[in-house]
Design a protein around this motif. Structure first.
Motif, PDB file in Angstrom:
ATOM      1  N   TYR A 176     -14.266 -34.378  42.013  1.00 28.99           N
ATOM      2  CA  TYR A 176     -15.673 -34.076  41.776  1.00 28.99           C
ATOM      3  C   TYR A 176     -16.581 -35.213  42.219  1.00 28.99           C
ATOM      4  CZ  TYR A 176     -14.138 -30.004  39.133  1.00 28.99           C
ATOM      5  OH  TYR A 176     -13.575 -28.801  38.776  1.00 28.99           O
ATOM      6  N   ASP A 180     -21.662 -33.901  39.126  1.00 27.85           N
ATOM      7  CA  ASP A 180     -21.126 -32.549  38.975  1.00 27.85           C
ATOM      8  C   ASP A 180     -20.826 -32.263  37.499  1.00 27.85           C
ATOM      9  OD1 ASP A 180     -21.268 -32.148  41.662  1.00 27.85           O
ATOM     10  OD2 ASP A 180     -19.122 -32.366  42.056  1.00 27.85           O
ATOM     11  N   SER A 238     -23.596 -28.344  40.679  1.00 29.17           N
ATOM     12  CA  SER A 238     -23.297 -29.422  41.618  1.00 29.17           C
ATOM     13  C   SER A 238     -24.489 -30.345  41.775  1.00 29.17           C
ATOM     14  CB  SER A 238     -22.912 -28.839  42.983  1.00 29.17           C
ATOM     15  OG  SER A 238     -22.802 -29.860  43.956  1.00 29.17           O
TER      16      SER A 238
END
Length: 256
Positions: A176, A180, A238
């Motif tokens: 990630y 995120d 995101s």
């Protein structure tokens, strides 16, 4: 005239023989039987002496270290922590196809299997334990590029097949980005007895180094999570979308 050298990391696929290499007129020195011990040494100890290369026509030609280059092409190894993963290619000296009860012989008559080398250095002593994939090693973090080099298996329910699948599952765990927000597949119990499931990727600093950690949604506290705990996790939002209005507008139009 002074010649300067600089360290450089080069993919094995970008290495080619150099016409000026001292062994270029003796190709037999690169035969499998002549580099077997060197290949075994690299598999266990790694590449102790770097190759000397020169850039030629977009590739890197090996000026010194041709035998090491040949061994590396047959033995693609990757190190994770103190564990080495290797793809070992087996050929017969007489050129006949290799017959094996576990692996399907490749088109060139060879067989390539996965190997795991557990290494340890303790109190001045170094040791290792090697295992073939058919033994079903517990350590299963070999990269996908290595798995793709291995020969097909005759038994789809073998320990080797199970080990390869565990390697694929490990590789599928996402890395990630900062910011995120994710939902873990199952809540993680912390040392104080509390649990968390929704976290946001962030970092903390230790000296000059940035260390990955996660901010807990409910409390705002920071926690370190192992990669294994991220298996099956879901990306909720995101950071890239938040910093890109155009991308956010596009995803909104897609219902995302």
């Amino acid at each position: 005239m002074t010649t300067s050298f600089a360290p450089l990391t080069v993919a094995i696929g970008d290495l080619v023989p150099h016409p000026a290499n001292v062994r270029s007129n003796s190709p037999e020195t690169y035969d499998s039987e002549n580099i077997a011990h060197l290949k075994a040494s690299i598999a266990v100890l790694g590449l102790l002496q770097p190759l000397l290369v020169q850039k030629l026509d977009g590739k890197y030609a090996v000026l010194a270290g041709g035998r090491r280059h040949a061994a590396l092409k047959e033995l693609i190894a990757d190190k994770v922590g103190s564990t080495w993963y290797a793809a070992a290619r087996v050929t017969n000296l007489d050129g006949t196809p290799v017959e094996d009860t576990t692996y399907v012989t490749d088109a060139d008559g060879s067989v390539t299997f996965g190997a795991v080398f557990l290494t340890r250095y303790d109190d001045g002593c170094w040791g290792y334990k090697d295992m073939e994939e058919s033994a079903g090693p517990n350590d299963s973090r070999a990269p996908l590029g290595l798995i793709e080099l291995l020969s097909d298996l005759k038994d789809p329910d073998s320990y080797a097949q199970d080990w390869r699948q565990r390697c694929r599952n490990w590789a599928a765990i996402p890395d990630y980005e900062e910011g995120d927000k994710i939902r873990l597949a199952t809540p993680v119990t912390l040392t104080d007895g509390s649990a968390c499931q929704i976290v946001t990727a962030t970092h903390y600093r230790r000296g000059r180094q940035k260390r990955r950690c996660y901010r807990i949604e409910e409390t705002g506290g920071l926690v370190r999570l192992s990669k294994a705990s991220l298996a099956g996790s879901e990306l909720l939002s995101s950071a890239k979308v938040a910093t890109s209005p155009v991308l956010a507008e596009f995803l909104a139009g897609q219902g995302g």
